[in-house]
Write a protein that holds these residues in place. Sequence first.
Motif, short mmCIF file in Angstrom:
data_model
loop_
_atom_site.label_atom_id
_atom_site.label_comp_id
_atom_site.label_asym_id
_atom_site.label_seq_id
_atom_site.Cartn_x
_atom_site.Cartn_y
_atom_site.Cartn_z
N TRP A 148 -15.92 5.29 -8.23
CA TRP A 148 -14.71 5.37 -7.39
C TRP A 148 -13.47 5.59 -8.24
CZ3 TRP A 148 -9.96 3.06 -6.91
CH2 TRP A 148 -9.30 3.18 -5.68
N LEU A 155 -16.76 2.28 5.39
CA LEU A 155 -16.51 3.12 6.56
C LEU A 155 -17.55 4.23 6.62
CD1 LEU A 155 -12.62 3.38 6.33
CD2 LEU A 155 -13.91 2.53 8.31
N ASN A 156 -17.92 4.73 5.44
CA ASN A 156 -18.83 5.89 5.42
C ASN A 156 -20.29 5.52 5.59
OD1 ASN A 156 -16.48 7.20 4.96
ND2 ASN A 156 -16.99 8.03 2.95
N ASP A 196 -18.55 7.01 -2.28
CA ASP A 196 -18.29 7.29 -0.86
C ASP A 196 -18.54 8.75 -0.50
OD1 ASP A 196 -16.21 8.51 -2.19
OD2 ASP A 196 -14.66 7.13 -1.48
N LEU A 199 -7.53 14.23 -6.60
CA LEU A 199 -6.85 15.48 -6.27
C LEU A 199 -6.09 16.06 -7.46
CD1 LEU A 199 -6.15 17.42 -3.91
CD2 LEU A 199 -4.14 16.02 -3.47
N PHE A 245 0.83 -1.21 0.00
CA PHE A 245 0.00 0.00 0.00
C PHE A 245 0.87 1.26 0.00
CE2 PHE A 245 -2.02 3.46 2.39
CZ PHE A 245 -3.22 3.60 1.72
N GLN A 251 -4.13 7.52 7.02
CA GLN A 251 -5.34 7.87 6.27
C GLN A 251 -6.59 7.79 7.17
OE1 GLN A 251 -4.64 8.95 3.21
NE2 GLN A 251 -2.58 8.30 3.75
N SER A 303 -9.60 17.56 -9.41
CA SER A 303 -9.61 18.85 -8.71
C SER A 303 -8.59 19.81 -9.32
CB SER A 303 -9.27 18.67 -7.23
OG SER A 303 -10.16 17.76 -6.65
N LEU A 321 -10.15 0.19 -0.80
CA LEU A 321 -11.56 0.21 -1.23
C LEU A 321 -12.51 0.16 -0.04
CD1 LEU A 321 -11.42 -2.19 -4.33
CD2 LEU A 321 -11.08 0.27 -4.23
N LEU A 322 -12.07 0.69 1.09
CA LEU A 322 -12.90 0.59 2.29
C LEU A 322 -13.77 1.82 2.55
CD1 LEU A 322 -10.35 -1.11 4.73
CD2 LEU A 322 -12.38 -2.14 3.66
N ALA A 337 -9.09 6.55 -6.97
CA ALA A 337 -8.29 6.75 -5.75
C ALA A 337 -8.06 8.24 -5.48
CB ALA A 337 -6.97 6.00 -5.87
N HIS A 338 -7.36 8.47 -4.39
CA HIS A 338 -7.13 9.83 -3.91
C HIS A 338 -6.41 10.73 -4.93
CE1 HIS A 338 -6.51 12.74 -0.72
NE2 HIS A 338 -5.27 12.88 -1.17
C1 LIG Z 1 -11.04 16.05 -3.93
C2 LIG Z 1 -11.19 14.85 -3.06
C3 LIG Z 1 -12.45 14.36 -2.77
C4 LIG Z 1 -12.59 13.26 -1.91
N1 LIG Z 1 -13.84 12.82 -1.62
C5 LIG Z 1 -14.02 11.79 -0.76
C6 LIG Z 1 -15.32 11.35 -0.42
O1 LIG Z 1 -16.32 11.88 -0.89
N2 LIG Z 1 -15.44 10.30 0.45
C7 LIG Z 1 -14.35 9.70 1.00
O2 LIG Z 1 -14.50 8.77 1.79
N3 LIG Z 1 -13.10 10.11 0.69
C8 LIG Z 1 -12.91 11.13 -0.17
N4 LIG Z 1 -11.65 11.54 -0.49
C9 LIG Z 1 -10.50 10.88 0.16
C10 LIG Z 1 -9.93 9.66 -0.60
O3 LIG Z 1 -9.74 9.99 -1.96
C11 LIG Z 1 -10.85 8.46 -0.49
O4 LIG Z 1 -11.18 8.24 0.86
C12 LIG Z 1 -10.15 7.20 -1.00
O5 LIG Z 1 -9.77 7.38 -2.33
C13 LIG Z 1 -11.10 6.02 -0.85
O6 LIG Z 1 -10.52 4.85 -1.37
P1 LIG Z 1 -9.91 3.73 -0.41
O7 LIG Z 1 -10.91 3.36 0.60
O8 LIG Z 1 -9.33 2.67 -1.26
O9 LIG Z 1 -8.77 4.56 0.29
P2 LIG Z 1 -7.31 4.19 0.80
O10 LIG Z 1 -6.34 4.84 -0.10
O11 LIG Z 1 -7.18 2.73 0.99
O12 LIG Z 1 -7.25 4.93 2.20
C14 LIG Z 1 -7.81 4.36 3.38
C15 LIG Z 1 -8.90 5.21 3.97
O13 LIG Z 1 -8.43 6.46 4.40
C16 LIG Z 1 -9.50 7.39 4.45
N5 LIG Z 1 -9.08 8.65 3.81
C17 LIG Z 1 -7.92 8.88 3.19
N6 LIG Z 1 -7.83 10.17 2.79
C18 LIG Z 1 -8.96 10.75 3.18
C19 LIG Z 1 -9.48 12.08 3.05
N7 LIG Z 1 -8.79 13.05 2.44
N8 LIG Z 1 -10.70 12.32 3.53
C20 LIG Z 1 -11.41 11.35 4.15
N9 LIG Z 1 -10.98 10.09 4.29
C21 LIG Z 1 -9.77 9.80 3.82
C22 LIG Z 1 -10.68 6.75 3.72
O14 LIG Z 1 -11.63 6.35 4.67
C23 LIG Z 1 -10.06 5.54 3.04
O15 LIG Z 1 -10.96 4.46 2.95
C24 LIG Z 1 -11.46 12.64 -1.35
C25 LIG Z 1 -10.20 13.13 -1.66
C26 LIG Z 1 -10.07 14.23 -2.50
C27 LIG Z 1 -8.70 14.74 -2.79
#
Ligand SMILES: Cc1cc2nc3c(=O)[nH]c(=O)nc-3n(C[C@H](O)[C@H](O)[C@H](O)COP(=O)(O)OP(=O)(O)OC[C@H]3O[C@@H](n4cnc5c(N)ncnc54)[C@H](O)[C@@H]3O)c2cc1C
Length: 490
Positions: A344, A252-253, A378, A351, A229, A286, A355, A247-248, A346-347
Amino acid sequence: MKQIIYLGFDQLNSKYGALKDADPKSDLIVLVESARMVTGSNWNKVRLYFLISSAHHFAAELTQAGYTVIYKKAATTVDGLTEVKKKHGDLPIIAATPNSFRLSKALSDFGVTFVENDFFLTPKELFNSWAESQKSYLMENFYRGQRLRLNILVEGGKPVGGAWNFDKENRSPLPKGYKFPPYLEHKPDEIDIEVAKQLGMQPNTTWATSRVGAKKVLKNFLDNHFESFGPYEDAMSSDNWALHHSLLSPYLNNGLLHPSEVIDAALKRFEKGDIPIQSAEGFIRQIIGWREYVNGMYWYLGEDYKELNHLNTNRKLLPLFTDPDKTKMNCIKTTVSDINQRGWVAHIPRLMLLSNLALITGTNPQQFLQWMREVFIDAADWVMVPNVIGMGVHADNGVMMTKPYAAGGAYISKMSNYCKGCFYDPKLRTGETACPFTTLYWDFLDRNVEEFKGNHRMAQQLFGIGRLKDMPEVRKRAKAVLAGLDIGLI
Ligand SMILES: Cc1cc2nc3c(=O)[nH]c(=O)nc-3n(C[C@H](O)[C@H](O)[C@H](O)COP(=O)(O)OP(=O)(O)OC[C@H]3O[C@@H](n4cnc5c(N)ncnc54)[C@H](O)[C@@H]3O)c2cc1C
Ligand code: SF4
C-alpha cells in the motif's frame, strides 16, 4: 442442499450479494482459491496473505453461523466449481455478478446465474445513463449528482458548507515536525499464522483479516485521523507511511466493509460538530465520488479499454519498480520499499510518483498496469484499469482525464520531504545531479508538443517549454536518464 452459492474473495459479506437471502439449510457455500490467483503472477505476498486469510476467516464465521462451507483449492475457479459439483451433485450455482469482465464471462459460460452485485452504491444502469448524457465524463459532475441522489451533505438542494468541493483546501504539505497518532497493529490469530506459513512469510500486522478488525480500522480512522484527513490528503512524507489516510480500501474492496456503512459512520461522526467540512467532504468525495465513478467507468468503457496505448509508449517496465535498490531517487526508493512491505501507498504516490514516472519515461501502459495489479493490496481490475490507463498514464487519449498528470521535481519537493535526503536536486533539469522527474517532465512535454497543443488545459505547461533556453541540453540529459533508468543506475 438445493443450490451452490459461489463467493468471490471480494464479496465477503453476509448482508450483500448472493448471501443476502441465503439459507444454511439449503445453500452450499463455495469459495475457490484458484492457482491463477496465487501463483499466476508475481503477486506481492502481503496481498495474498490479506486476501486468503480474510477468506478463511469469513468461511469460518459462516460455518459458525450454521452454513456448510467448502473452501476449495483448484487450478481455476471453474475447475473448483466443477469438482464441487462432481462430489455434491449437479446443483444450480448462483453468485453476485463478479467484479471483472474475465470472471463474469467464465462463470456465465459455466452456467452460473448472477444476482445483483450491491457491493457498490451505484447500479450499473444508473451510471451508464449518467455517462451517456455527458459530453465528457467529469468526475465532479457525477459526484454532485451522487450527493443529491444519496442526499449526503446536502441541505435544501444546496451543499453543506457552501461549496460542493473543497479540493483546493486538500493540498497542504505537512508542517515541520508534524506528529501523527499511531496506526493500529493487528495481532495474528491461528488462521493468519497458518496462511502465512503456507505462503512462506511472517504474518503481517498492518492489515486486519476479519470484519471485526476492519471495523476497528474504521473506528480508528474516525477517532484519530478523520479531522485532519482533508488538509493533508495530498501530502507525502518519508516520516510516516499512512499520514491521515483511512486505510479502508482493502476492506471496502474485499467486502468486509460496505461503502454505505463507512459513509453512515463518517456522517454520524461529522454531525458531532468537530470535523471540519474540508475533511468530511474530502473523504465522502473519495467514497461516493471517486470510488463509484471508477467502478462505473470500468464497466462503461468496456473490456478493451485496458489495452489502450494512445501515446504509443513501449519502454519495458523499469527495474526500479521491482527492486528499490535499482535507483538513487529517494521518493521512488521509499515508495517501492513501502509497497513491498505493506502492499500500500496513498493516492498521491500512486499518481504523482509511480504513474507520473511511467508516463514521462514512456513506459508501456500494460506492463505498468500489470505491475500495479500485482503489488497493491487493494488492486483489482475494476479499480486499477481506469486509475492506471485513464488517470495515471493517459493511455486513453483523455477519455477520463482532460490532461495528463505529468509533473517535475518541484511538485514532489513541495508536497513531500523526499528531496531533502536525495542524491538529486529537484530544481535542476540538466547535469549529473538533475532530478530525473524534472528532466523527464520537460522532455515529455517536448516529445508530445504536437499531441497536446490543441488541449487548452496544457497551454501553460507547453508555453513553459518555449521559454526554456537549454532544451537541447535537457533532451541530451533525458536520453542519459532514460538509458540509466533502463539498467537501474539512476
Ligand atoms: C494509479 C492509481 C492506482 C490506484 N489503484 C487503486 C486500487 O487498485 N485499488 C483501490 O482501492 N484504489 C486505488 N487507487 C485509489 C487510491 O489511491 C486508493 O483507494 C487509496 O490510496 C487507498 O487508501 P485509503 O483507503 O487510505 O484511501 P483514502 O485516502 O482514505 O480514501 C478513502 C477511500 O476512497 C476510495 N478512493 C479514493 N480514490 C479512489 C480512486 N481513484 N479509485 C477508487 N477508489 C478511490 C478508496 O476506497 C479509499 O479507501 C488508485 C489510484 C491511482 C492514482
Ligand atoms: S530530487 Fe527528484 S528524484 Fe529525488 S526525491 Fe526529489 S523528486 Fe524524487
